[in-house]
Design a protein around this motif. Structure first.
Motif, PDB file in Angstrom:
ATOM      1  N   VAL A   8       5.700  25.863  16.165  1.00  0.00           N
ATOM      2  CA  VAL A   8       5.044  25.132  15.087  1.00  0.00           C
ATOM      3  C   VAL A   8       3.780  25.886  14.678  1.00  0.00           C
ATOM      4  N   ILE A   9       3.622  26.108  13.386  1.00  0.00           N
ATOM      5  CA  ILE A   9       2.418  26.718  12.840  1.00  0.00           C
ATOM      6  C   ILE A   9       1.828  25.763  11.817  1.00  0.00           C
ATOM      7  N   VAL A  10       0.569  25.406  11.988  1.00  0.00           N
ATOM      8  CA  VAL A  10      -0.106  24.529  11.035  1.00  0.00           C
ATOM      9  C   VAL A  10      -1.363  25.230  10.544  1.00  0.00           C
ATOM     10  N   LYS A  11      -1.445  25.445   9.248  1.00  0.00           N
ATOM     11  CA  LYS A  11      -2.582  26.145   8.668  1.00  0.00           C
ATOM     12  C   LYS A  11      -3.782  25.217   8.524  1.00  0.00           C
ATOM     13  N   GLY A  12      -4.961  25.813   8.505  1.00  0.00           N
ATOM     14  CA  GLY A  12      -6.198  25.050   8.391  1.00  0.00           C
ATOM     15  C   GLY A  12      -6.961  25.027   9.701  1.00  0.00           C
ATOM     16  N   SER A  13      -8.244  24.752   9.625  1.00  0.00           N
ATOM     17  CA  SER A  13      -9.085  24.723  10.821  1.00  0.00           C
ATOM     18  C   SER A  13      -8.692  23.569  11.735  1.00  0.00           C
ATOM     19  N   PRO A  14      -8.332  23.827  12.985  1.00  0.00           N
ATOM     20  CA  PRO A  14      -8.000  22.752  13.931  1.00  0.00           C
ATOM     21  C   PRO A  14      -9.192  21.833  14.136  1.00  0.00           C
ATOM     22  N   ILE A  15      -8.939  20.544  14.320  1.00  0.00           N
ATOM     23  CA  ILE A  15     -10.023  19.585  14.506  1.00  0.00           C
ATOM     24  C   ILE A  15      -9.804  18.776  15.780  1.00  0.00           C
ATOM     25  N   SER A  16     -10.883  18.231  16.294  1.00  0.00           N
ATOM     26  CA  SER A  16     -10.827  17.451  17.529  1.00  0.00           C
ATOM     27  C   SER A  16     -10.775  15.963  17.225  1.00  0.00           C
ATOM     28  N   SER A  76     -14.683  30.653  12.406  1.00  0.00           N
ATOM     29  CA  SER A  76     -15.901  31.292  12.895  1.00  0.00           C
ATOM     30  C   SER A  76     -15.947  31.280  14.417  1.00  0.00           C
ATOM     31  N   SER A  77     -16.510  32.328  14.975  1.00  0.00           N
ATOM     32  CA  SER A  77     -16.665  32.392  16.431  1.00  0.00           C
ATOM     33  C   SER A  77     -17.926  31.674  16.894  1.00  0.00           C
ATOM     34  N   LYS A  78     -18.796  31.276  15.942  1.00  0.00           N
ATOM     35  CA  LYS A  78     -20.078  30.694  16.310  1.00  0.00           C
ATOM     36  C   LYS A  78     -20.000  29.195  16.551  1.00  0.00           C
ATOM     37  N   ARG A  79     -19.358  28.464  15.648  1.00  0.00           N
ATOM     38  CA  ARG A  79     -19.322  27.009  15.793  1.00  0.00           C
ATOM     39  C   ARG A  79     -17.928  26.498  15.461  1.00  0.00           C
ATOM     40  N   HIS A  80     -17.348  25.790  16.402  1.00  0.00           N
ATOM     41  CA  HIS A  80     -16.035  25.192  16.213  1.00  0.00           C
ATOM     42  C   HIS A  80     -15.819  24.165  17.319  1.00  0.00           C
ATOM     43  N   PRO A  81     -14.810  23.303  17.203  1.00  0.00           N
ATOM     44  CA  PRO A  81     -14.560  22.306  18.254  1.00  0.00           C
ATOM     45  C   PRO A  81     -14.234  22.978  19.584  1.00  0.00           C
ATOM     46  N   ASP A  82     -14.480  22.263  20.673  1.00  0.00           N
ATOM     47  CA  ASP A  82     -14.057  22.774  21.973  1.00  0.00           C
ATOM     48  C   ASP A  82     -12.541  22.883  21.992  1.00  0.00           C
ATOM     49  N   LEU A 159     -22.449  24.053  22.649  1.00  0.00           N
ATOM     50  CA  LEU A 159     -22.768  25.374  23.148  1.00  0.00           C
ATOM     51  C   LEU A 159     -22.923  26.313  21.975  1.00  0.00           C
ATOM     52  N   ILE A 160     -23.937  27.158  22.040  1.00  0.00           N
ATOM     53  CA  ILE A 160     -24.153  28.149  21.000  1.00  0.00           C
ATOM     54  C   ILE A 160     -23.900  29.512  21.610  1.00  0.00           C
ATOM     55  N   LYS A 161     -23.089  30.302  20.936  1.00  0.00           N
ATOM     56  CA  LYS A 161     -22.689  31.589  21.486  1.00  0.00           C
ATOM     57  C   LYS A 161     -23.638  32.683  21.019  1.00  0.00           C
ATOM     58  N   ASN A 162     -24.062  33.529  21.931  1.00  0.00           N
ATOM     59  CA  ASN A 162     -24.890  34.682  21.626  1.00  0.00           C
ATOM     60  C   ASN A 162     -24.195  35.908  22.185  1.00  0.00           C
ATOM     61  N   THR A 163     -24.390  37.047  21.531  1.00  0.00           N
ATOM     62  CA  THR A 163     -23.770  38.274  22.030  1.00  0.00           C
ATOM     63  C   THR A 163     -24.636  38.960  23.072  1.00  0.00           C
ATOM     64  N   THR A 164     -25.844  38.453  23.298  1.00  0.00           N
ATOM     65  CA  THR A 164     -26.693  38.999  24.354  1.00  0.00           C
ATOM     66  C   THR A 164     -27.233  37.850  25.171  1.00  0.00           C
ATOM     67  N   LEU A 173     -31.413  24.773  18.644  1.00  0.00           N
ATOM     68  CA  LEU A 173     -30.904  24.043  17.488  1.00  0.00           C
ATOM     69  C   LEU A 173     -30.136  22.796  17.919  1.00  0.00           C
ATOM     70  N   LEU A 174     -30.291  21.736  17.145  1.00  0.00           N
ATOM     71  CA  LEU A 174     -29.461  20.553  17.308  1.00  0.00           C
ATOM     72  C   LEU A 174     -28.288  20.712  16.364  1.00  0.00           C
ATOM     73  N   ILE A 175     -27.076  20.385  16.843  1.00  0.00           N
ATOM     74  CA  ILE A 175     -25.870  20.595  16.055  1.00  0.00           C
ATOM     75  C   ILE A 175     -25.212  19.261  15.734  1.00  0.00           C
ATOM     76  N   CYS A 176     -24.850  19.066  14.474  1.00  0.00           N
ATOM     77  CA  CYS A 176     -24.152  17.846  14.063  1.00  0.00           C
ATOM     78  C   CYS A 176     -22.743  17.839  14.635  1.00  0.00           C
ATOM     79  N   GLU A 177     -22.300  16.706  15.176  1.00  0.00           N
ATOM     80  CA  GLU A 177     -20.977  16.592  15.781  1.00  0.00           C
ATOM     81  C   GLU A 177     -19.860  16.691  14.758  1.00  0.00           C
ATOM     82  N   PHE A 178     -20.161  16.433  13.471  1.00  0.00           N
ATOM     83  CA  PHE A 178     -19.116  16.381  12.457  1.00  0.00           C
ATOM     84  C   PHE A 178     -18.993  17.667  11.652  1.00  0.00           C
TER      85      PHE A 178
END
Length: 207
Positions: A8-16, A76-82, A159-164, A173-178
């Motif tokens: 099964v392939i479903v296009k679009g950003s996966p959501i939690s 994006s690799s920076k912010r997405h659902p777990d 969690l915020i990802k950093n390369t270093t 930063l505070l991140i909105c859950e939505f």
């Protein structure tokens, strides 16, 4: 028709699923479907998964124990659902399609996380245990890659990802859950006993 394989392939950003729950006055979680509000998005996403699963696998019903290979492609690799949380969303839709009988059939699940800005999606393969088995190997890399460091935000939720490993202003930063965007100071609403932060822009969409 019973088989031992489906894809099964479903296009679009996966959501939690957890990001789209509303709570009634008794604290019971509900998932609205046709309220006309932002929270309807999950129910519609589940319907889309169900539809695509059935269209892509006509007349197939998997009734035995299954091995699942799930590849998730985010924008994006920076912010997405777990990634661990979205598996429930995906298998709810797969079960609803009738492709599987119950998500308890998933005995082994292997998850891979990727990034594709132009084509976010998930790809799920299901293998019947009567005909398939899985092997994996962990070994040292010949050429080491740069570490991707995970640092907790000040709200303890995202969690915020950093390369270093250096301390960055982003760590506070505070991140909105939505919308998963940074929240300005005092420009948010607390929910779920303070465990969830929602920016006022997203909150206003709910009502």
């Amino acid at each position: 028709m019973n088989k031992s394989y489906a894809k099964v392939i479903v296009k679009g950003s996966p959501i939690s699923k957890s990001n789209f729950k509303l709570f009634n006055t008794n604290g019971r979680a509900i998932l609205p479907y046709n309220s006309g509000k932002y929270h309807d998005r999950y129910a519609l996403y589940e319907e889309e998964i169900s539809y695509e699963a059935r269209v892509q696998n006509p007349n197939i019903v998997l009734e035995e124990g299954l091995i699942a290979i799930l590849k998730v492609y985010y924008k994006s690799s920076k912010r997405h659902p777990d990634t661990n949380n979205i598996t429930k969303s995906i298998f709810d839709g797969i079960e609803k399609s009738g492709l599987i009988v119950n998500d308890a059939q998933i005995k082994i699940i292997y998850i891979e996380e990727y990034y594709d800005k132009e084509n976010p999606r998930f790809e799920l393969e299901l293998f019947g245990e009567s005909e398939y088995e899985i092997e994996y190997t962990i070994k040292p890399k010949d050429i080491k890659s740069e570490k991707l460091i995970y640092s907790p935000a000040s709200n303890g939720k995202k969690l915020i990802k950093n390369t270093t490993s250096k301390t960055s202003e982003n760590n506070n930063l505070l991140i909105c859950e939505f919308c998963n965007k940074p929240i300005k100071s005092n420009d948010y609403i607390k929910a779920n006993k303070g465990k969830t932060l929602v920016c006022k822009n997203c909150f206003n969409k709910l009502f």
